[in-house]
Scaffold this motif. Sequence first.
Motif, short mmCIF file in Angstrom:
data_model
loop_
_atom_site.label_atom_id
_atom_site.label_comp_id
_atom_site.label_asym_id
_atom_site.label_seq_id
_atom_site.Cartn_x
_atom_site.Cartn_y
_atom_site.Cartn_z
N GLN A 4 55.40 -25.99 16.77
CA GLN A 4 56.38 -27.14 16.52
C GLN A 4 57.44 -26.60 15.61
O GLN A 4 58.49 -27.36 15.53
CB GLN A 4 55.27 -27.98 15.82
CG GLN A 4 55.99 -29.41 15.37
CD GLN A 4 56.30 -30.01 16.74
OE1 GLN A 4 55.74 -30.13 17.91
NE2 GLN A 4 57.15 -31.36 16.64
N VAL A 7 60.32 -25.60 17.61
CA VAL A 7 61.07 -26.81 18.27
C VAL A 7 61.94 -27.51 17.13
O VAL A 7 62.82 -27.95 17.11
CB VAL A 7 59.87 -27.99 18.86
CG1 VAL A 7 60.68 -29.01 19.21
CG2 VAL A 7 59.43 -26.88 19.96
N ILE A 8 61.15 -27.88 16.00
CA ILE A 8 62.05 -28.48 14.85
C ILE A 8 63.40 -27.64 14.45
O ILE A 8 64.45 -28.47 14.50
CB ILE A 8 61.09 -28.59 13.64
CG1 ILE A 8 60.02 -29.65 14.06
CG2 ILE A 8 62.01 -29.15 12.34
CD1 ILE A 8 59.03 -29.84 12.93
N GLN A 11 65.89 -28.25 17.36
CA GLN A 11 66.46 -29.23 17.27
C GLN A 11 67.45 -29.42 15.98
O GLN A 11 68.46 -29.92 16.38
CB GLN A 11 65.23 -30.60 17.05
CG GLN A 11 65.88 -31.81 17.01
CD GLN A 11 64.87 -33.18 16.69
OE1 GLN A 11 63.51 -32.52 16.12
NE2 GLN A 11 64.98 -34.42 16.76
N LYS A 12 67.12 -29.09 15.06
CA LYS A 12 68.23 -29.00 13.93
C LYS A 12 69.49 -28.21 14.43
O LYS A 12 70.61 -28.80 14.14
CB LYS A 12 67.75 -28.44 12.59
CG LYS A 12 66.75 -29.38 12.01
CD LYS A 12 66.16 -28.77 10.59
CE LYS A 12 65.11 -29.59 10.10
NZ LYS A 12 64.29 -29.00 8.98
N LEU A 14 70.39 -27.94 17.63
CA LEU A 14 71.03 -28.28 18.66
C LEU A 14 71.62 -29.59 17.93
O LEU A 14 73.04 -30.00 18.44
CB LEU A 14 70.11 -29.06 19.52
CG LEU A 14 70.61 -29.99 20.75
CD1 LEU A 14 71.51 -28.84 21.75
CD2 LEU A 14 69.49 -30.31 21.70
N ALA A 15 71.46 -30.51 17.05
CA ALA A 15 72.20 -31.54 16.40
C ALA A 15 73.35 -30.92 15.62
O ALA A 15 74.33 -31.87 15.79
CB ALA A 15 71.15 -32.25 15.45
N PHE A 22 74.47 -35.27 20.39
CA PHE A 22 73.05 -35.29 19.99
C PHE A 22 72.65 -36.66 19.39
O PHE A 22 71.78 -37.35 20.08
CB PHE A 22 72.65 -34.43 18.89
CG PHE A 22 71.25 -34.42 18.75
CD1 PHE A 22 70.32 -33.59 19.43
CD2 PHE A 22 70.61 -34.94 17.68
CE1 PHE A 22 68.93 -33.70 19.11
CE2 PHE A 22 69.27 -34.95 17.19
CZ PHE A 22 68.45 -34.42 18.23
N VAL A 26 70.25 -39.42 21.26
CA VAL A 26 69.03 -40.30 20.60
C VAL A 26 69.50 -41.71 20.64
O VAL A 26 68.47 -42.60 20.88
CB VAL A 26 69.13 -39.81 19.13
CG1 VAL A 26 68.17 -40.81 18.30
CG2 VAL A 26 68.74 -38.47 19.16
N GLN A 63 54.92 -36.76 22.93
CA GLN A 63 55.46 -37.89 22.29
C GLN A 63 55.29 -39.33 23.15
O GLN A 63 54.95 -40.14 22.52
CB GLN A 63 57.20 -37.48 22.42
CG GLN A 63 57.93 -38.58 21.76
CD GLN A 63 59.35 -38.31 21.79
OE1 GLN A 63 59.71 -37.37 21.72
NE2 GLN A 63 60.03 -39.11 21.82
#
Length: 110
Positions: A4, A7-8, A11-12, A14-15, A22, A26, A63
């Motif tokens: 996890q 992944v987090i 994600q950060k 990528l954003a 992004f 969302v 999710q």
Amino acid sequence: MTDQQTVIAGQKNLAAGAKDMFRALVAFDQTVLGTDTALPKKYKELMAVAVALTTQCPGCLSQHTAAAIAAGASQAELAETVHVAAALRAGAAMYHGMAYVMPHAAGDHS
């Protein structure tokens, strides 16, 4: 399986790397799945679980299963969703076999 924290972090990154894209993704996801529309949220989440089963996305499965339960999906509904996804994957294998394998296997070659 990816942990996890990885992944987090991804994600950060990528954003941060494509902020507008992004945010748009969302927002689109929230618009499509976030509320009852012509389709109740529960049905949308059950469909998302079925799609995630066919694409075999662990994050999506986690999710959308949680979201389906939060939207009121029962154990029986989730179980049927699993079977629907399995039937579709089996059906796809049969179709592809008929369309792309068996046309080349005419006659008995044993």
